[in-house]
Write a protein that holds these residues in place. Structure first.
Motif, PDB file in Angstrom:
ATOM      1  N   TYR A  90       0.950  -1.333   0.126  1.00 18.97           N
ATOM      2  CA  TYR A  90      -0.149  -0.084  -0.005  1.00 18.97           C
ATOM      3  C   TYR A  90       0.783   1.173  -0.158  1.00 18.97           C
ATOM      4  O   TYR A  90       0.399   2.206  -0.355  1.00 18.97           O
ATOM      5  CB  TYR A  90      -0.764   0.062   1.290  1.00 18.97           C
ATOM      6  N   SER A  91       2.363   1.116   0.513  1.00 21.04           N
ATOM      7  CA  SER A  91       3.037   2.274   0.613  1.00 21.04           C
ATOM      8  C   SER A  91       3.328   3.178  -0.998  1.00 21.04           C
ATOM      9  O   SER A  91       3.433   2.367  -1.986  1.00 21.04           O
ATOM     10  CB  SER A  91       4.285   1.725   1.018  1.00 21.04           C
ATOM     11  N   PRO A  92       2.917   4.418  -1.164  1.00 25.38           N
ATOM     12  CA  PRO A  92       3.109   5.159  -2.201  1.00 25.38           C
ATOM     13  C   PRO A  92       4.551   5.061  -2.616  1.00 25.38           C
ATOM     14  O   PRO A  92       4.753   5.084  -3.978  1.00 25.38           O
ATOM     15  CB  PRO A  92       2.667   6.528  -1.926  1.00 25.38           C
ATOM     16  N   MET A  93       5.331   4.656  -1.818  1.00 27.97           N
ATOM     17  CA  MET A  93       6.777   4.470  -2.284  1.00 27.97           C
ATOM     18  C   MET A  93       7.168   3.160  -3.301  1.00 27.97           C
ATOM     19  O   MET A  93       7.966   3.111  -3.805  1.00 27.97           O
ATOM     20  CB  MET A  93       7.831   4.454  -1.145  1.00 27.97           C
ATOM     21  N   ILE A  94       6.176   2.344  -2.884  1.00 21.60           N
ATOM     22  CA  ILE A  94       6.212   1.116  -3.758  1.00 21.60           C
ATOM     23  C   ILE A  94       5.265   0.646  -4.687  1.00 21.60           C
ATOM     24  O   ILE A  94       5.490  -0.376  -5.404  1.00 21.60           O
ATOM     25  CB  ILE A  94       6.803  -0.120  -2.890  1.00 21.60           C
ATOM     26  N   ALA A  95       3.961   1.345  -4.347  1.00 20.53           N
ATOM     27  CA  ALA A  95       2.969   0.752  -5.083  1.00 20.53           C
ATOM     28  C   ALA A  95       3.257   1.202  -6.786  1.00 20.53           C
ATOM     29  O   ALA A  95       3.553   2.366  -7.055  1.00 20.53           O
ATOM     30  CB  ALA A  95       1.794   1.594  -4.520  1.00 20.53           C
ATOM     31  N   SER A  96       2.879  -0.154  -7.468  1.00 23.47           N
ATOM     32  CA  SER A  96       2.979   0.230  -8.911  1.00 23.47           C
ATOM     33  C   SER A  96       1.802  -0.206  -9.613  1.00 23.47           C
ATOM     34  O   SER A  96       1.468   0.003 -11.125  1.00 23.47           O
ATOM     35  CB  SER A  96       4.180  -0.251  -9.326  1.00 23.47           C
ATOM     36  N   THR A  97       1.103  -1.427  -9.159  1.00 27.60           N
ATOM     37  CA  THR A  97      -0.009  -2.049  -9.764  1.00 27.60           C
ATOM     38  C   THR A  97      -1.221  -1.740  -8.853  1.00 27.60           C
ATOM     39  O   THR A  97      -1.018  -0.969  -7.789  1.00 27.60           O
ATOM     40  CB  THR A  97      -0.155  -3.611  -9.889  1.00 27.60           C
ATOM     41  N   GLU A  98      -2.452  -2.046  -9.131  1.00 24.01           N
ATOM     42  CA  GLU A  98      -3.562  -1.719  -8.183  1.00 24.01           C
ATOM     43  C   GLU A  98      -3.761  -2.712  -7.392  1.00 24.01           C
ATOM     44  O   GLU A  98      -4.759  -3.083  -6.665  1.00 24.01           O
ATOM     45  CB  GLU A  98      -4.986  -1.560  -9.063  1.00 24.01           C
ATOM     46  N   LEU A  99      -2.480  -3.732  -7.384  1.00 19.80           N
ATOM     47  CA  LEU A  99      -2.721  -4.955  -6.146  1.00 19.80           C
ATOM     48  C   LEU A  99      -1.845  -4.809  -5.124  1.00 19.80           C
ATOM     49  O   LEU A  99      -0.453  -5.075  -5.631  1.00 19.80           O
ATOM     50  CB  LEU A  99      -2.867  -6.155  -6.972  1.00 19.80           C
ATOM     51  N   HIS A 100      -1.942  -4.559  -3.980  1.00 21.02           N
ATOM     52  CA  HIS A 100      -1.042  -4.108  -2.919  1.00 21.02           C
ATOM     53  C   HIS A 100      -0.140  -5.476  -2.578  1.00 21.02           C
ATOM     54  O   HIS A 100       1.005  -5.530  -2.376  1.00 21.02           O
ATOM     55  CB  HIS A 100      -1.519  -3.638  -1.664  1.00 21.02           C
ATOM     56  N   ALA A 101      -1.136  -6.688  -2.704  1.00 17.92           N
ATOM     57  CA  ALA A 101      -0.082  -8.039  -2.441  1.00 17.92           C
ATOM     58  C   ALA A 101       0.784  -8.251  -3.331  1.00 17.92           C
ATOM     59  O   ALA A 101       2.072  -8.631  -2.997  1.00 17.92           O
ATOM     60  CB  ALA A 101      -1.143  -9.186  -2.404  1.00 17.92           C
ATOM     61  N   LEU A 102       0.641  -7.825  -4.559  1.00 20.71           N
ATOM     62  CA  LEU A 102       1.637  -8.088  -5.717  1.00 20.71           C
ATOM     63  C   LEU A 102       2.674  -7.090  -5.559  1.00 20.71           C
ATOM     64  O   LEU A 102       4.063  -7.533  -5.744  1.00 20.71           O
ATOM     65  CB  LEU A 102       0.809  -8.014  -7.031  1.00 20.71           C
ATOM     66  N   ASP A 103       2.417  -5.847  -5.246  1.00 27.91           N
ATOM     67  CA  ASP A 103       3.496  -4.949  -5.208  1.00 27.91           C
ATOM     68  C   ASP A 103       4.485  -5.157  -3.906  1.00 27.91           C
ATOM     69  O   ASP A 103       5.541  -4.870  -4.082  1.00 27.91           O
ATOM     70  CB  ASP A 103       2.929  -3.527  -4.998  1.00 27.91           C
ATOM     71  N   GLY A 104       3.852  -5.608  -3.069  1.00 29.04           N
ATOM     72  CA  GLY A 104       4.649  -6.007  -1.856  1.00 29.04           C
ATOM     73  C   GLY A 104       5.583  -7.319  -1.997  1.00 29.04           C
ATOM     74  O   GLY A 104       6.653  -7.074  -1.788  1.00 29.04           O
ATOM     75  N   ALA A 105       5.124  -8.255  -2.729  1.00 30.09           N
ATOM     76  CA  ALA A 105       5.712  -9.303  -3.255  1.00 30.09           C
ATOM     77  C   ALA A 105       7.073  -9.089  -3.881  1.00 30.09           C
ATOM     78  O   ALA A 105       8.101  -9.438  -3.849  1.00 30.09           O
ATOM     79  CB  ALA A 105       4.888 -10.402  -3.632  1.00 30.09           C
ATOM     80  N   ILE A 106       6.697  -8.113  -4.883  1.00 24.03           N
ATOM     81  CA  ILE A 106       7.724  -7.700  -5.995  1.00 24.03           C
ATOM     82  C   ILE A 106       9.005  -7.017  -5.057  1.00 24.03           C
ATOM     83  O   ILE A 106      10.078  -7.456  -5.494  1.00 24.03           O
ATOM     84  CB  ILE A 106       7.259  -6.910  -7.248  1.00 24.03           C
ATOM     85  N   TYR A 107       8.490  -6.099  -4.156  1.00 20.72           N
ATOM     86  CA  TYR A 107       9.326  -5.149  -3.467  1.00 20.72           C
ATOM     87  C   TYR A 107      10.371  -6.201  -2.698  1.00 20.72           C
ATOM     88  O   TYR A 107      11.721  -6.045  -2.798  1.00 20.72           O
ATOM     89  CB  TYR A 107       8.818  -4.347  -2.682  1.00 20.72           C
ATOM     90  N   LEU A 108       9.723  -7.260  -2.053  1.00 23.16           N
ATOM     91  CA  LEU A 108      10.555  -8.139  -1.214  1.00 23.16           C
ATOM     92  C   LEU A 108      11.486  -8.989  -1.950  1.00 23.16           C
ATOM     93  O   LEU A 108      12.590  -9.233  -1.541  1.00 23.16           O
ATOM     94  CB  LEU A 108       9.485  -8.776  -0.293  1.00 23.16           C
ATOM     95  N   ARG A 109      10.933  -9.452  -3.253  1.00 24.68           N
ATOM     96  CA  ARG A 109      11.628 -10.216  -4.028  1.00 24.68           C
ATOM     97  C   ARG A 109      13.027  -9.434  -4.474  1.00 24.68           C
ATOM     98  O   ARG A 109      14.126  -9.737  -4.381  1.00 24.68           O
ATOM     99  CB  ARG A 109      10.953 -10.619  -5.175  1.00 24.68           C
TER     100      ARG A 109
END
Ligand SMILES: [Fe+2]
Length: 187
Positions: A58-77
């Motif tokens: 959900y963080s605007p620093m990393i959000a890039s799609t409309e799905l926070h679960a996906l954006d979180g996983a991409i960042y962590l990877r």
């Protein structure tokens, strides 16, 4: 070496989304409270880490799609967290259904929903914690989401479709706690 999960979540959420940060800390406490359900220290680490990291997307620093679960996983990877932790975040609380509604199912499919007791316990922690980080039950939690987003919102459509799976994961976790004589931990 990867940074401490709580530090990652705090950096991404505390200033930008303080209410979300309260929720995440609550989910983290909830997960830690039942971590004894798992004998393996790595499983306990996965549960507690995924709990504090599950909503970083959900963080605007990393959000890039409309799905926070996906954006979180991409960042962590991208910052080197293990595949299994990324997958738990990617699929937390039935994110698959929301991905389908948003046309992002293929993007999410690079991670597997592991459908294990650890995964259920993460869903339990998220679904029994209010947006302010207080303890609630799964039915009140789903009702609050419906009220907050309103009938027309895709999140409401998603949560109604996901209700049965979410409640089932919560009930399986509570049954496991009962079987282990650990129900008191979930209060
Ligand atoms: Fe959450």
């Amino acid at each position: 070496m990867t940074p401490a999960p709580k530090d990652v979540a705090e950096k991404l959420l505390a200033m930008e989304l303080p209410r979300r940060w309260l929720h995440v800390q609550g989910v983290g406490r909830r997960a830690a409270s039942i971590a004894l359900l798992f004998d393996d220290p790595h499983e306990r680490w996965l549960l507690k880490s995924s709990a504090v990291l599950h909503d970083i997307g959900y963080s605007p620093m990393i959000a890039s799609t409309e799905l926070h679960a996906l954006d979180g996983a991409i960042y962590l990877r991208d910052i080197g967290f293990p595949q299994r932790l990324c997958a738990l975040v990617a699929h937390h609380s039935c994110a698959q259904f929301e991905a389908e509604l948003r046309g992002l199912a293929e993007d999410l499919s690079c991670w597997q929903d592991e459908r294990t007791p650890v995964r259920d316990a993460l869903w339990w922690a998220d679904m029994t914690t209010t947006p302010d980080g207080k303890v609630t039950d799964v039915h009140a939690r789903i009702h609050e989401i419906e009220e907050r987003y309103g009938d027309e919102d895709v999140v409401t459509v998603f949560i109604r479709r996901a209700r049965r799976e979410l409640v089932a994961a919560v009930e399986r976790t509570e049954e496991r706690l009962r079987m282990a004589g650990l129900s008191h931990l979930a209060k």
